[in-house]
Design a protein around this motif. Structure first.
Motif, PDB file in Angstrom:
ATOM      1  N   GLY A   1     -57.289 -33.901  32.456  1.00  0.00           N
ATOM      2  CA  GLY A   1     -58.355 -33.689  33.414  1.00  0.00           C
ATOM      3  C   GLY A   1     -57.820 -33.367  34.791  1.00  0.00           C
ATOM      4  N   GLY A   2     -58.757 -33.197  35.718  1.00  0.00           N
ATOM      5  CA  GLY A   2     -58.394 -32.893  37.090  1.00  0.00           C
ATOM      6  C   GLY A   2     -58.477 -34.131  37.964  1.00  0.00           C
ATOM      7  N   PHE A   3     -57.598 -34.205  38.952  1.00  0.00           N
ATOM      8  CA  PHE A   3     -57.625 -35.304  39.916  1.00  0.00           C
ATOM      9  C   PHE A   3     -56.849 -34.857  41.156  1.00  0.00           C
ATOM     10  CE2 PHE A   3     -54.101 -36.013  36.991  1.00  0.00           C
ATOM     11  CZ  PHE A   3     -53.020 -36.170  37.844  1.00  0.00           C
TER      12      PHE A   3
ATOM     13  N   LEU B   1     -49.995 -27.808  37.901  1.00  0.00           N
ATOM     14  CA  LEU B   1     -51.043 -26.849  37.555  1.00  0.00           C
ATOM     15  C   LEU B   1     -52.240 -27.055  38.483  1.00  0.00           C
ATOM     16  CD1 LEU B   1     -50.928 -27.160  33.650  1.00  0.00           C
ATOM     17  CD2 LEU B   1     -49.971 -25.330  35.041  1.00  0.00           C
ATOM     18  N   PRO B   2     -52.337 -26.303  39.574  1.00  0.00           N
ATOM     19  CA  PRO B   2     -53.471 -26.456  40.492  1.00  0.00           C
ATOM     20  C   PRO B   2     -54.777 -26.016  39.821  1.00  0.00           C
ATOM     21  CG  PRO B   2     -51.678 -25.178  41.477  1.00  0.00           C
ATOM     22  CD  PRO B   2     -51.396 -25.272  40.022  1.00  0.00           C
ATOM     23  N   LEU B   3     -55.841 -26.765  40.037  1.00  0.00           N
ATOM     24  CA  LEU B   3     -57.128 -26.401  39.451  1.00  0.00           C
ATOM     25  C   LEU B   3     -57.616 -25.049  39.969  1.00  0.00           C
ATOM     26  CD1 LEU B   3     -59.482 -29.522  39.156  1.00  0.00           C
ATOM     27  CD2 LEU B   3     -58.665 -28.036  37.349  1.00  0.00           C
TER      28      LEU B   3
ATOM     29  N   VAL C   1     -55.271 -31.026  40.903  1.00  0.00           N
ATOM     30  CA  VAL C   1     -54.386 -30.546  39.843  1.00  0.00           C
ATOM     31  C   VAL C   1     -54.957 -30.928  38.485  1.00  0.00           C
ATOM     32  CG1 VAL C   1     -52.314 -30.655  41.278  1.00  0.00           C
ATOM     33  CG2 VAL C   1     -52.967 -32.648  39.891  1.00  0.00           C
ATOM     34  N   PHE C   2     -54.471 -30.250  37.460  1.00  0.00           N
ATOM     35  CA  PHE C   2     -54.829 -30.562  36.084  1.00  0.00           C
ATOM     36  C   PHE C   2     -53.620 -31.193  35.420  1.00  0.00           C
ATOM     37  CE2 PHE C   2     -55.261 -29.631  31.561  1.00  0.00           C
ATOM     38  CZ  PHE C   2     -56.581 -29.967  31.326  1.00  0.00           C
ATOM     39  N   ASP C   3     -53.836 -32.310  34.698  1.00  0.00           N
ATOM     40  CA  ASP C   3     -52.691 -33.008  34.130  1.00  0.00           C
ATOM     41  C   ASP C   3     -53.156 -33.979  33.046  1.00  0.00           C
ATOM     42  OD1 ASP C   3     -50.039 -33.818  33.802  1.00  0.00           O
ATOM     43  OD2 ASP C   3     -49.688 -34.016  35.955  1.00  0.00           O
ATOM     44  N   VAL C   4     -52.197 -34.545  32.327  1.00  0.00           N
ATOM     45  CA  VAL C   4     -52.484 -35.676  31.440  1.00  0.00           C
ATOM     46  C   VAL C   4     -52.959 -36.831  32.316  1.00  0.00           C
ATOM     47  CG1 VAL C   4     -51.562 -37.159  29.618  1.00  0.00           C
ATOM     48  CG2 VAL C   4     -50.535 -34.910  30.019  1.00  0.00           C
ATOM     49  N   ASN C   5     -53.976 -37.561  31.859  1.00  0.00           N
ATOM     50  CA  ASN C   5     -54.507 -38.604  32.739  1.00  0.00           C
ATOM     51  C   ASN C   5     -54.778 -39.935  32.033  1.00  0.00           C
ATOM     52  OD1 ASN C   5     -56.808 -38.051  31.297  1.00  0.00           O
ATOM     53  ND2 ASN C   5     -58.001 -37.272  33.018  1.00  0.00           N
ATOM     54  N   ASP C   6     -54.185 -40.149  30.860  1.00  0.00           N
ATOM     55  CA  ASP C   6     -54.321 -41.432  30.177  1.00  0.00           C
ATOM     56  C   ASP C   6     -52.966 -41.823  29.608  1.00  0.00           C
ATOM     57  OD1 ASP C   6     -54.778 -43.298  27.838  1.00  0.00           O
ATOM     58  OD2 ASP C   6     -56.829 -43.170  28.583  1.00  0.00           O
ATOM     59  N   PHE C   7     -52.512 -43.025  29.964  1.00  0.00           N
ATOM     60  CA  PHE C   7     -51.152 -43.430  29.598  1.00  0.00           C
ATOM     61  C   PHE C   7     -51.092 -44.831  29.001  1.00  0.00           C
ATOM     62  CE2 PHE C   7     -50.902 -40.135  32.743  1.00  0.00           C
ATOM     63  CZ  PHE C   7     -49.901 -39.301  32.247  1.00  0.00           C
ATOM     64  N   ASP C   8     -52.204 -45.326  28.497  1.00  0.00           N
ATOM     65  CA  ASP C   8     -52.216 -46.669  27.914  1.00  0.00           C
ATOM     66  C   ASP C   8     -51.169 -46.819  26.819  1.00  0.00           C
ATOM     67  OD1 ASP C   8     -54.379 -46.890  29.561  1.00  0.00           O
ATOM     68  OD2 ASP C   8     -55.755 -47.642  28.042  1.00  0.00           O
ATOM     69  N   GLU C   9     -50.923 -45.742  26.071  1.00  0.00           N
ATOM     70  CA  GLU C   9     -50.028 -45.817  24.911  1.00  0.00           C
ATOM     71  C   GLU C   9     -48.669 -45.167  25.162  1.00  0.00           C
ATOM     72  OE1 GLU C   9     -51.295 -47.726  22.916  1.00  0.00           O
ATOM     73  OE2 GLU C   9     -53.449 -47.515  23.223  1.00  0.00           O
TER      74      GLU C   9
ATOM     75  N   THR D   1     -62.119 -35.401  37.492  1.00  0.00           N
ATOM     76  CA  THR D   1     -63.088 -34.612  36.750  1.00  0.00           C
ATOM     77  C   THR D   1     -62.518 -34.292  35.385  1.00  0.00           C
ATOM     78  OG1 THR D   1     -64.551 -32.671  36.861  1.00  0.00           O
ATOM     79  CG2 THR D   1     -62.269 -32.350  37.546  1.00  0.00           C
ATOM     80  N   ALA D   2     -63.379 -33.947  34.447  1.00  0.00           N
ATOM     81  CA  ALA D   2     -62.938 -33.663  33.084  1.00  0.00           C
ATOM     82  C   ALA D   2     -63.750 -32.513  32.513  1.00  0.00           C
ATOM     83  CB  ALA D   2     -63.098 -34.907  32.201  1.00  0.00           C
TER      84      ALA D   2
END
Length: 458
Positions: A103-105, A183-185, A113-121, A370-371
């Protein structure tokens, strides 16, 4: 000294040589003995330690579709991936790399930027595992959207090809060039110049992100009580605990001190400007439902809020399958993995352990996040999104791993794309079979589920 360091070309040749022991075509296999394991037992194992009164919500969300079930069962695929061929190249992996965990953040400089946004695992694991989970998620999402088998397979293939092309580019870059890449949105709009619908959707996502600030969240989630802002309960998904306010603050004090100590000195000075005024439990996602998650409201002034998300960090689903964990704290594991993989991370990203020995990680809540809305994607847009996710995953793996070795293994042809897209279709079939077994367990009472008209109030 420099002669002792393997060159990029030497590492690339090493990656190519690994194809002999693990041919790329072998990655089409979904795993051994998939019919012999009990997916419901694996779900029950993943439920251990979760809050019992939230399990019915977790199962309800997983029952919605095979795609939703897949999102909530990273443990099952981790179990199965450990029984598939591996190139032998490990990276810092996401561990739950499906298409909705991108998603974007905003970066600390407030660029989107757009990137991986979940790292629980997140965990050190074979790079193929993330790529296979990502490709499978596109097949299941396409089926859920009734886009057809051709679009499903094409999206999976596109994700792998984008990953390959990006790794080939990163293989020729210097270390710091990779580290700073992002990666800029705004720049993504060029890929949508011939698609007016897609461009409008992207513009709407960017506009939503720019308005997703602490101030906006503050007005949506709080109201004044005796002159003090309080988070408004929205059971069963947002609710306060049973303790009184004084007890909550007393319990939070040592936890917040431990969290503060995990920040750098400049960010500790910044954090000290706020004071905790309220906290509430929040149910999030699918795979995370039942884990302990809270949002904390801190104030620096009457119009100066800060929302933090406090999320339980349990053992990664990859632990044991990819090897033992070197981390004493799962909170630190999550934070370190996120910093390694993301182009830029939240300035308040940190970790702490509570009085009961449970680990947590902390970050800002919805800070300009955002997603993508896949419910509005046709086959063409889904393939474009697959391209974007594949590129992004390659950047994350290159930043935390060896792009040259991975690129050498991948090669420049379609071999890996063909193999992993076949894997994705086959494994999606397996997910649908597992989902049917899950639904049978729900109907038989083995797993609790919340009826559609039931409201759980705590």
């Amino acid at each position: 000294m420099a002669s002792q360091i393997p060159s990029r070309q030497a590492r690339r040749e090493h990656g190519k040589a690994l194809r002999k022991a693990c041919p790329r075509a072998s990655h089409a296999e979904p795993g051994s003995d998939l019919q012999g394991r009990d997916p419901v037992a694996l779900i029950e194992a993943s439920n251990v330690g979760r809050l019992p009164h939230l399990l019915a919500i977790r199962h309800e969300r997983m029952a919605e579709s095979a795609f939703a079930f897949f999102r909530g069962t990273a443990l099952i695929q981790a179990h199965d991936l450990a029984r598939t061929p591996s190139s032998g190249i490990t990276v810092q992996a996401c561990g739950d790399c499906h298409l909705l965990n991108f998603g974007g953040f905003a970066t600390p400089e407030r660029a989107l930027v757009f990137d991986v946004n979940d790292f629980d695992e997140t965990f050190a694991a074979p790079w193929e595992w993330d790529l296979k989970r990502l490709a499978t998620s596109f097949v299941l999402a396409a089926r859920w959207r009734a886009l057809g088998s051709a679009d499903a397979a094409a999206a999976a293939f596109r994700a792998v090809e984008a990953y390959k092309d990006a790794q080939l580019r990163y293989a020729g870059m210097k270390t710091m060039e990779i580290w700073y890449d992002h990666l800029p949105l705004d720049a993504l709009r060029a890929a949508l110049q011939d698609d007016a619908v897609g461009a409008r959707q992207l513009d709407a996502l960017i506009d939503k992100a720019r308005h997703q600030t602490c101030e906006q969240i503050y007005h949506k989630l709080t109201r004044p009580v005796d002159g003090v802002p309080r988070i408004v309960d929205q059971p069963p998904l947002l609710f306060h605990g049973t303790g009184d306010e004084q007890e909550t603050r007393e319990l939070a004090a040592p936890f917040l001190k431990a969290y503060r100590d995990s920040l750098s000195s400049d960010r500790r000075a910044l954090f000290d400007r706020w004071v905790l005024v309220d906290a509430a439990h929040k149910v999030v996602g699918v795979g995370s439902v039942g884990t302990r998650c809270l949002i904390a409201l801190l104030m620096a002034d009457a119009d100066d809020p800060l929302f933090l998300q406090v999320k339980e960090a349990r053992a990664s689903v990859l632990e044991g399958f990819a090897g033992p964990s070197p981390w004493a704290s799962n909170g630190e594991r999550v934070v370190t993995g996120q910093r390694l993989m993301q182009a830029a991370s939240d300035i308040f990203l940190g970790w702490a352990r509570d009085g009961d020995g449970r680990d947590f990680y902390i970050r800002q809540l919805r800070d300009m996040k955002t997603a993508a809305d896949i419910t509005r994607m046709n086959g063409r847009l889904l393939k474009l999104y697959a391209d974007l996710c594949g590129r992004c995953l390659a950047r994350a793996h290159a930043k935390a791993g060896d792009a040259a070795a991975i690129a050498g293994y991948l090669g420049s042809g379609d071999a890996m794309g063909d193999a992993v897209s076949r894997y994705a279709v086959r494994y999606a079939d397996q997910v649908e079979r597992d989902h049917a077994l899950f639904l049978r367990a729900v109907r038989g009472g083995r797993l609790p589920i919340r009826p559609a008209d039931e409201t759980l109030v705590r």
